[in-house]
Design an enzyme around this catalytic site. Structure first.
Site, mmCIF file in Angstrom:
data_model
loop_
_atom_site.group_PDB
_atom_site.id
_atom_site.type_symbol
_atom_site.label_atom_id
_atom_site.label_comp_id
_atom_site.label_asym_id
_atom_site.label_seq_id
_atom_site.Cartn_x
_atom_site.Cartn_y
_atom_site.Cartn_z
ATOM 1 N N SER A 201 -1.701 -2.937 -2.365
ATOM 2 C CA SER A 201 -2.572 -2.522 -1.250
ATOM 3 C C SER A 201 -3.276 -3.752 -0.693
ATOM 4 C CB SER A 201 -3.622 -1.523 -1.751
ATOM 5 O OG SER A 201 -4.611 -1.303 -0.760
ATOM 6 N N TYR B 190 -9.505 0.376 -8.185
ATOM 7 C CA TYR B 190 -8.298 0.452 -7.348
ATOM 8 C C TYR B 190 -7.853 -0.956 -6.951
ATOM 9 C CZ TYR B 190 -5.268 2.052 -3.513
ATOM 10 O OH TYR B 190 -4.199 2.289 -2.667
#
Ligand code: NAD
Length: 266
Positions: free
Chosen positions: A157, A172
């Site tokens: 990401s 995350y």
């Protein structure tokens, strides 16, 4: 772990031809997710499809078999449970042609601010988004090494590169940064076995993972950071995955490809 058998009884298909190969796709159960778009695109391109998700994918497997001239088989497993992953991949391998490609797409979001983070939340996110990628990759790589061929793509990401900045926060970002490190180390170790390993770092993509459907206001706010004047769609990521899993990408490995509308230029 349950094996969903709805779509295993494909008959008389080109998929049985010598050289037919299977792509394993994790995280394809979500109806508007990147995994589903990827599985459908890969099937359209002739890959046989092995689906692994914590939620059942038997309907998608049946849909793939009905729409494309390929085999599809789905198994239900939590990617953070290594024994369940190994059993699930064993099932896929026994039901389908040789495992030649892997798309690690399964993942969870985590919008909790760092100072409110519990130990459970930290481990939930790392276990799914990083350890899960490792468990699936480790098992599938064992098969690829035996066949001396493989293509692996894992979803990182822009959160890993920018320290969050869209929806999910610290664990995350850490897990997705770990995926980039894992990708580079595996590219080096598995390269001699004719296996390439790459990562994709998406920017904001219109799926449910950012706390539900994106409202017009959130789309406008997210688009303000981009160079391309729109939020990404699952197909934008799926097409990049399909390229990195194709024979045409054989000289690309250890790379992180941003699919992010220009959010992170480096
Ligand atoms: P999504 O929520 O639509 O899909 C996630 C899928 O992962 C679901 O099918 C879910 O069932 C599966 N899953 C979750 N936990 C699992 C587990 N423990 N074991 C097995 N399967 C599990 O989200 P998406 O947007 O399609 O996300 C796909 C991937 O892309 C994720 O790794 C996500 O972190 C990454 N990503 C998404 C965006 C975005 O903006 N949508 C941006 C960057 C990265």
């Amino acid at each position: 772990m349950n094996a969903d058998t709805a779509a295993e009884n494909t008959a008389d298909h080109a998929a049985d031809a010598p050289g037919a190969r299977t792509a394993v796709v994790t995280g394809a159960a979500s109806p508007r997710g990147i995994g589903r778009a990827t599985a459908l695109l890969l099937a359209e391109q002739g890959w046989n499809i092995g689906l692994l998700d914590i939620a059942p994918c038997d309907t998608l497997a049946a849909e793939i078999v009905a729409a494309y001239n390929v085999k599809a088989f789905s198994v239900t497993a939590d990617v953070s449970d290594e024994p369940a992953v190994r059993t699930a991949i064993d099932h896929l391998e026994s039901a389908l042609p040789p495992l030649a490609a892997l798309a690690n797409i399964a993942g969870v979001s985590s919008p909790v601010p760092y100072l409110e983070l519990t130990s459970d939340e930290w481990h939930r996110v790392i276990n799914t988004n990083l350890n899960g990628v490792h468990y699936v990759t480790r098992r599938v790589a064992e098969s690829m090494v035996r066949h001396n061929y493989g293509r692996i793509v894992s979803i990182s990401s822009t959160s890993a590169q920018r320290g969050g900045g869209t929806y999910s926060k610290t664990p995350y970002s850490v897990a997705k940064a770990g995926v980039i490190g894992l990708t580079r180390a595996l590219a080096r170790e598995l390269g001699p076995h004719n296996i390439t390993v790459n990562a994709i770092a998406p920017g904001p993509i219109a799926t449910e993972i950012m706390g539900g459907p994106l409202t017009p206001e959130r789309r406008t706010a997210l688009t303000a950071d981009l160079v391309v004047n729109r939020i990404g769609e699952p197909h934008d990521v799926a097409s990049a995955i399909a390229f990195l899993l194709s024979d045409d990408s054989s000289y690309i490995t250890g790379h992180t490809l941003n699919i992010d509308g220009g959010l992170y230029m480096h």
